[in-house]
Structures are given as structure tokens and as C-alpha cells.
Scaffold this motif. Structure first.
Motif: not given
Length: 159
Positions: A1-5, A28-31, A34-39
Motif C-alpha cells: 500500500p505504501d507504493f500506491f500511497a 493491507i486493509s489497515e494501510l 491509513k493512506y486513504q486509498l479507499m477510492d
């Protein structure tokens, strides 16, 4: 997820499609939160038939797999057959997949991976590289090429 953040912070438009739910699912869900990637995420946690995964791959541009260990992952070949660009760690069997600048190797250094991927992405014609991967998969990793390779080994042993 940090890659996508990092991609999101670099204002790169993307949709991350995750298929499957393994032991890292909760992390992964938590990250993602955290990074507000839901959208930017579609997460299909249920098992899908392989035919559905192939259809999904046909609609995407990149196949990203961050294994720390690999033994020539067949799903990468399937993704290449569906004209995806592999983004892989430089371990084990992954090194045989990317050999004509037809994909990108992630680094152990996250910042190097982020910056390197953005540079790679901005320097390629995505459709051209997608087609190159489809051709590489057909030429190097098709049923025919595997059988031809076996035939070569058998003929060599017989001689």
C-alpha cells in the motif's frame, strides 16, 4: 500500500485491483485506510475462477507482485499473455520475465522503487509495452514453446 500511497501523492491516477485475501489481508486493509486509498482500490476478497482473473487482467495495464521469494510464478506469465506489464521484485524466477525493458523491477529501497517506477512509467508507451509482453509470453512461455523446449532436451539426451 505504501507504493500506491506514493503514486497518489505524486498525483498519478490509478486504480489498484487486489484479488485474494491472505495472511496479510488485515494489515493491507489497515494501510489502505491509513493512506486513504479507499477510492483507488477495488478488493475482490473471494476466490475467483481463473477465467475471471484472466478477463480482469485483460482490462488492466500492470501486474504487480512484490514477492520476497519466487519460483517462476505462472500468474505473471498469464498476466503477460493478457498484455500486462509486469512490476516484480528482482528475485528467483522473476528475473526471467523481464529482459527487454518490458517491465519494471522493484528495489529493496522503497523510495528507489517509487521514483524508478514513475520514471519508467513516464518513459514508455504503455500500449507498445503491453503488446510486447503479449508477444514475449506467446513466444517464450506458450504451451508450444514449453513443448519445443522439452523436445530439445529429450533430443539432446538421446544424442
Amino acid at each position: 500500500p505504501d507504493f500506491f500511497a506514493y503514486l497518489k501523492n505524486a498525483n498519478i491516477d490509478f486504480l489498484w485491483v487486489i484479488v485474494g485475501d491472505g495472511p496479510k489481508g488485515e494489515q493491507i486493509s489497515e494501510l489502505i485506510n491509513k493512506y486513504q486509498l479507499m477510492d483507488n482500490v477495488i478488493w475482490i476478497q473471494n476466490r475467483l475462477p481463473n477465467s475471471d482473473i484472466l478477463k480482469l487482467m485483460k482490462l488492466t495495464n500492470f501486474y504487480i507482485m512484490g514477492h520476497r521469494h519466487s519460483i517462476f510464478d505462472f500468474s505473471t506469465i498469464e498476466a503477460m499473455h493478457m498484455a500486462n506489464i509486469p512490476v516484480l521484485t528482482a528475485v528467483g524466477g522473476n528475473k526471467e520475465m523481464i529482459f527487454k525493458d518490458n517491465g519494471f523491477f522493484l528495489s529493496d529501497d522503497p523510495k528507489e522503487s517509487y521514483d524508478g517506477f514513475i520514471n519508467y512509467y513516464e518513459s514508455i508507451d504503455v500500449n507498445e509495452i503491453k503488446e510486447m509482453n503479449r508477444e514475449i509470453a506467446q513466444e517464450m512461455f506458450s504451451e508450444y514453446s514449453f513443448l519445443a523446449g522439452y523436445e530439445d532436451v529429450i533430443n539432446c539426451l538421446c544424442e
